[in-house]
Each structure stands twice: as structure tokens, then as C-alpha cells.
Write a protein that holds these residues in place. Structure first.
Motif, mmCIF file in Angstrom:
data_model
loop_
_atom_site.group_PDB
_atom_site.id
_atom_site.type_symbol
_atom_site.label_atom_id
_atom_site.label_comp_id
_atom_site.label_asym_id
_atom_site.label_seq_id
_atom_site.Cartn_x
_atom_site.Cartn_y
_atom_site.Cartn_z
ATOM 1 N N VAL A 75 0.850 -1.187 0.000
ATOM 2 C CA VAL A 75 0.000 0.000 0.000
ATOM 3 C C VAL A 75 0.890 1.243 0.000
ATOM 4 O O VAL A 75 1.708 1.405 0.914
ATOM 5 N N PRO A 76 0.790 2.123 -0.987
ATOM 6 C CA PRO A 76 1.588 3.361 -0.968
ATOM 7 C C PRO A 76 1.198 4.227 0.232
ATOM 8 O O PRO A 76 0.037 4.242 0.655
ATOM 9 N N THR A 77 2.167 4.940 0.771
ATOM 10 C CA THR A 77 1.905 5.788 1.916
ATOM 11 C C THR A 77 2.536 7.151 1.709
ATOM 12 O O THR A 77 3.318 7.367 0.765
ATOM 13 N N VAL A 78 2.216 8.081 2.585
ATOM 14 C CA VAL A 78 2.764 9.429 2.505
ATOM 15 C C VAL A 78 4.291 9.368 2.645
ATOM 16 O O VAL A 78 4.824 8.703 3.537
ATOM 17 N N GLY A 79 4.985 10.056 1.746
ATOM 18 C CA GLY A 79 6.438 10.050 1.744
ATOM 19 C C GLY A 79 7.037 9.110 0.721
ATOM 20 O O GLY A 79 8.231 9.215 0.400
ATOM 21 N N ASP A 80 6.237 8.190 0.203
ATOM 22 C CA ASP A 80 6.734 7.279 -0.834
ATOM 23 C C ASP A 80 7.058 8.037 -2.114
ATOM 24 O O ASP A 80 6.404 9.028 -2.453
#
Length: 333
Positions: free
Chosen positions: A49-54
């Protein structure tokens, strides 16, 4: 620094269900991109799951891959599943925020520090609301005893007192993340560091000092000097995803005592030559700190066992599905 791949990918500013808000490395205008129906993307040969900061690669408005992460702040998800939640990725500094009014919760600070050390980023403890207590520096010294080898700063976002050491962290290309409970003043701190109201804030309840969940999502915010900062919602309970190295970093004093016990398999329950028992007896180690160490060690061990079982079940189900598809003539890649 985390900008090393910026010329090849865009960065996740905010993650919503089914889509992401992303921005290029030059801080250009953010755009909305979509995810596949599972909300996942390729990462190091698996799906995540992509997250903030990726940093993510986008093709025709859809995320295709997540770049390898240099660090990841991870918590155990709520409930009985063994799924881990990545709160922020590619972070350089974790600001562990705890309030001075009411008194700081040392156990919570130790828990957050363990997550920070596990992430691979540098932890820094920030004690807010220094203007509301008579001796903020004295309390900061007490907290520092539970935050070994970590900078501890007592600050007031309202008056601006004590913020200079934090502003010194806002160097070009640095990513910071703020974690802590509701009511600790995280969004107020972010606004003070940004020099503008970039996050909404709420009033705290005088009865217990808690605040409303004014931050309801994780979001990457541009800071002065070229740094970026990720604000996070208040966390009431944080499941520990840790390893022995992270625990030893948070509890370096306990780890040093354990290493001095006469027997390598000492359980610290009355064995002769137990350095832990001796330190508890003469006051060099407090019972509160040792109990906190034991609690987090048990949680980390349980989470690791549960995760292993979950991964084994996932792999078994995957091969079962592949075998079924192969027999049906529809082999998946």
C-alpha cells in the motif's frame, strides 16, 4: 537524502482510498493519481500500500510501482489481524511529540521511540506546552532519562520558545514526521515551524488536557528551508512492530544490564549474579522502566509470531490459488 530518486518519480503528499495526491520533486503543483482496484503497487518484488512520503512511478495517471524505501515508520494495525501499517516512508527524523501539561507519559514516549528506532530514522523528543508548566527544563531532564541518546526539547509553539533546535532540523531535502497523542499540540507545532497556518488546530479539554482529532489524515507539508514534514493524526494506542535492535536502542540501559548477567539465559527472576535484579534493588533501574521494557518486548515478540503465522497462511493460500489456476489453464504471472 530522500530526494535521490526525485528526477524519476513523484512523491506521495496524501494517500486516500483508491487514489493519491502526488507532487514532483521541485514542489510543483500536486496532481491526483489512481491505484489499482486493490489499492496496491509493486514494491521490492511484492505488493504494498503506498503511503505518505513514498516515491512512486506513475504511468497514464495510475501508480505502477513504489520506489524502494530508505526508511519506514510502521505500527501494528488495530484488531486481531497481523497486518502492519506504514505511517510514513523515506523519513529522516521522527519528532516524538508529548505534552508537558498534563504530565508526560514516559511509557508512551518509550513506545514511540521504539517505533522510531525501528524505522531507521533519527528520533527527537519534543515536549510541548512548556509555557503552561513551572519547570519545563526539569521535566525534560526527567524524560531524557527514558530517552537515552535522544535529543529532548521543551518548547512552546504558542510563544515560540525552544523552537530553534527544531528549526535547525529543517535542512534542504530532509523529511520529518510528527507522531504523538491527540492534544499534544502536533498541528500547532507544525504551524509554528512552517510560519503559517498549514494545519487546522483544535481546543483541548481542560479536564484531561486531551484535544480533538484535528488532523484526520497524514499529509506532507513543505517547510521553510526546503524540508518537508508529515503530520499524523493523534494515536491513542500504538501496536509495536519492533526488533531486538530497536528495543535495545530504546532501553540501552536495560540491555547493558542484561549483558552483564552471569548467565546468558538469565530470566531475571532470582538467578544468582543477575545484574538486572541488582540494579532494581539499589535503584539504578526503576521498576517502571523495567516493566515498560518487558511489556514492549512481549508485544514485539507476539506481533512477530503472529505476523509469521499470517505470512505462512498467505503463502499457502497463494500457492493453492496458483495450483487451481494452473489446472484450469489460466496461470497467473
Amino acid at each position: 537524502m530522500t530526494t535521490s530518486r526525485a528526477d524519476e518519480a513523484v512523491r506521495v503528499v496524501r494517500a486516500d482510498k483508491g487514489s493519491l495526491l502526488v507532487a514532483p520533486a521541485d514542489a510543483g503543483e500536486p496532481t491526483r493519481v489512481t491505484l489499482d482496484r486493490d489499492g496496491l503497487a509493486e514494491l521490492d518484488g511484492t505488493r504494498a500500500v503506498p503511503t505518505v512520503g513514498d516515491w512512486v512511478e506513475v504511468d497514464d495517471g495510475q501508480v505502477r510501482a513504489i520506489r524502494p524505501r530508505t526508511s519506514a515508520l510502521v505500527r501494528d494495525s488495530a484488531g486481531e489481524t497481523s497486518r502492519e501499517q506504514v505511517l510514513a516512508a523515506n523519513v529522516d527524523v521522527v519528532l516524538v511529540v508529548e505534552h508537558l501539561d498534563p504530565d508526560p507519559d514516559l511509557g508512551r514516549v518509550e513506545r514511540m521511540l521504539t517505533l522510531a528506532w525501528r524505522s531507521g530514522a533519527r528520533p527527537v523528543v519534543v515536549l510541548t506546552k512548556a509555557d503552561l508548566v513551572p519547570d519545563p527544563e526539569g521535566t525534560a531532564r526527567d524524560v531524557a532519562q527514558a530517552a537515552i541518546a535522544v535529543d529532548v526539547h521543551a518548547v512552546s509553539a504558542t510563544t515560540g520558545g525552544g523552537l530553534e533546535p527544531l528549526r535547525a532540523l529543517l535542512t534542504p531535502g530532509t523529511t520529518l514526521v510528527v507522531v504523538g497523542p491527540s492534544g499534544a499540540g502536533k498541528s500547532t507545532l507544525v504551524n509554528a515551524l512552517a510560519g503559517a497556518e498549514v494545519m487546522s488546530t483544535g481546543e483541548r479539554r481542560e479536564v484531561d488536557g486531551r484535544g480533538r482529532h484535528t488532523t484526520t489524515h497524514r499529509e506532507l507539508v513543505a517547510m521553510p528551508g526546503g524540508a518537508v514534514l508529515i503530520d499524523t493524526p493523534g494515536i491513542r494506542g500504538v501496536g509495536v512492530v519492533a526488533d531486538e535492535e530497536a528495543l535495545d536502542a530504546t532501553f540501552a540501559d536495560v540491555a547493558e544490564l542484561v549483558g552483564r548477567c552471569r548467565f546468558a539465559d538469565c530470566h531475571h527472576t532470582g538467578e544468582p549474579g543477575c545484574a538486572v535484579a541488582d540494579a532494581l534493588a539499589d535503584g539504578r533501574l526503576t521498576q517502571r522502566r523495567y516493566d515498560s521494557y518487558l511489556k514492549l518486548a512481549r508485544e514485539a515478540a507476539y506481533q512477530a509470531r503472529r505476523s509469521d503465522a499470517h505470512l505462512r497462511a498467505q503463502e499457502k493460500a497463494r500457492w493453492k490459488r496458483l495450483t487451481k489456476d494452473n489446472r484450469a489453464g489460466r496461470v497467473r504471472p
